[in-house]
Design an enzyme around this catalytic site. Structure first.
Site, PDB file in Angstrom:
ATOM      1  N   THR A  47       0.773  -1.080  -0.011  1.00 31.29           N
ATOM      2  CA  THR A  47      -0.037   0.075  -0.158  1.00 31.29           C
ATOM      3  C   THR A  47       0.927   1.268  -0.084  1.00 31.29           C
ATOM      4  OG1 THR A  47      -1.738  -0.988   1.050  1.00 31.29           O
ATOM      5  CG2 THR A  47      -1.638   1.310   1.266  1.00 31.29           C
ATOM      6  N   ARG A  75     -13.090  -8.923  -2.759  1.00 28.93           N
ATOM      7  CA  ARG A  75     -13.325  -8.267  -1.532  1.00 28.93           C
ATOM      8  C   ARG A  75     -12.739  -6.773  -1.716  1.00 28.93           C
ATOM      9  NH1 ARG A  75      -8.446  -5.890   1.587  1.00 28.93           N
ATOM     10  NH2 ARG A  75      -9.120  -5.572   3.639  1.00 28.93           N
ATOM     11  N   GLY A  77     -11.468  -3.539   0.023  1.00 28.00           N
ATOM     12  CA  GLY A  77     -11.057  -2.932   1.264  1.00 28.00           C
ATOM     13  C   GLY A  77     -11.120  -1.636   1.356  1.00 28.00           C
ATOM     14  N   THR A  98      -3.279   2.788   5.975  1.00 30.81           N
ATOM     15  CA  THR A  98      -2.979   1.662   5.494  1.00 30.81           C
ATOM     16  C   THR A  98      -3.097   0.570   6.753  1.00 30.81           C
ATOM     17  OG1 THR A  98      -1.010   0.193   4.670  1.00 30.81           O
ATOM     18  CG2 THR A  98      -0.503   2.194   6.173  1.00 30.81           C
ATOM     19  N   GLY A  99      -3.211  -0.606   6.549  1.00 31.46           N
ATOM     20  CA  GLY A  99      -3.160  -1.334   7.706  1.00 31.46           C
ATOM     21  C   GLY A  99      -4.453  -2.510   7.542  1.00 31.46           C
ATOM     22  N   GLY A 101      -7.644  -3.714   6.902  1.00 29.66           N
ATOM     23  CA  GLY A 101      -8.772  -2.837   6.290  1.00 29.66           C
ATOM     24  C   GLY A 101     -10.262  -3.044   6.822  1.00 29.66           C
TER      25      GLY A 101
HETATM   26  N1  ASP Z   1      -5.458  -1.657   3.786  1.00 26.87           N
HETATM   27  C1  ASP Z   1      -5.368  -2.763   2.805  1.00 26.87           C
HETATM   28  C2  ASP Z   1      -6.475  -3.536   2.767  1.00 26.87           C
HETATM   29  O1  ASP Z   1      -6.974  -3.963   3.801  1.00 26.87           O
HETATM   30  C3  ASP Z   1      -3.980  -3.167   2.901  1.00 26.87           C
HETATM   31  C4  ASP Z   1      -2.727  -2.499   3.504  1.00 26.87           C
HETATM   32  O2  ASP Z   1      -2.943  -1.208   3.727  1.00 26.87           O
HETATM   33  O3  ASP Z   1      -1.849  -3.192   3.316  1.00 26.87           O
HETATM   34  O4  ASP Z   1      -6.898  -3.886   1.973  1.00 26.87           O
END
Ligand code: ASP
Length: 178
Positions: A47, A75, A77, A98-99, A101
């Site tokens: 991300t 899916r 996110g 980010t993180g 989701g």
């Molecule tokens: N937030 C993103 C998701 O859940 C993944 C990520 O940020 O690495 O798809």
């Protein structure tokens, strides 16, 4: 992108061997959840987020994600959901997240940061408060970057890593490289 004639590449070209290996490893452990992935490795799924303000005070935010492994096809996110992974509002702030989701969506994290700026917090305070809320309210894991209407930069994360840098008047500074 196709409509405006942008060149596209095949999906295979976007696949990194490192990610393919990680995916294969995850398949072996059926109990592996996305929360565990973020706990172990932080948001390393590819991300990339950016926030910017121009000299007229116009704010923009963008988030591009590699997604989260082991999810059902189709899916969606947090990244493309307005107010969750991304939000920009000239009156308050631009935010990219980010993180994990599923938890970011539950608290509409990016919009939350903007609301905190509206209540008088600067970008750094607002991102800090929002990440504490993410953790306390939904046991979430993630990180956010933000720039507020006054040009203050903010970032916060409760994942092990979140690489970030900023650029201002030609000066670029790496805050965290991992
Ligand atoms: N937030 C993103 C998701 O859940 C993944 C990520 O940020 O690495 O798809």
């Amino acid at each position: 992108a196709r409509r405006i004639g942008m060149e596209t590449v095949s999906t295979r070209e976007l696949l990194m061997d490192r990610e393919l290996e990680r995916w294969k490893k995850i398949q072996l452990d059926k109990t592996f959840t996305s929360r565990m992935i973020f706990e172990k490795e932080g948001p390393t799924m590819g991300t990339v987020g950016a926030v910017a303000i121009d000299d007229k005070g116009r704010i923009a935010a963008a988030t591009s994600t590699g997604g989260t492994p082991n999810k059902l096809p189709g899916r969606i996110g947090d990244s493309p959901l307005v107010g969750c992974g991304t939000y920009a509002d000239d009156f308050t702030a631009g935010v990219s997240a980010t993180g994990w989701g599923e938890s970011i969506m539950k608290v509409t994290l990016a919009r939350r940061v903007c609301d905190l700026v509206e209540r008088g917090y600067n970008a750094l305070e607002a991102t800090g408060v929002a990440i504490v809320y993410l953790e306390r309210r939904v046991d979430g894991l993630g990180g956010v970057i933000a720039i507020d209407k006054d040009g203050n930069i903010g970032y916060s994360h409760n994942t092990p890593y979140m690489a970030l840098a900023f650029s201002r008047k030609g000066e670029t500074k790496v805050i965290m490289s991992e």
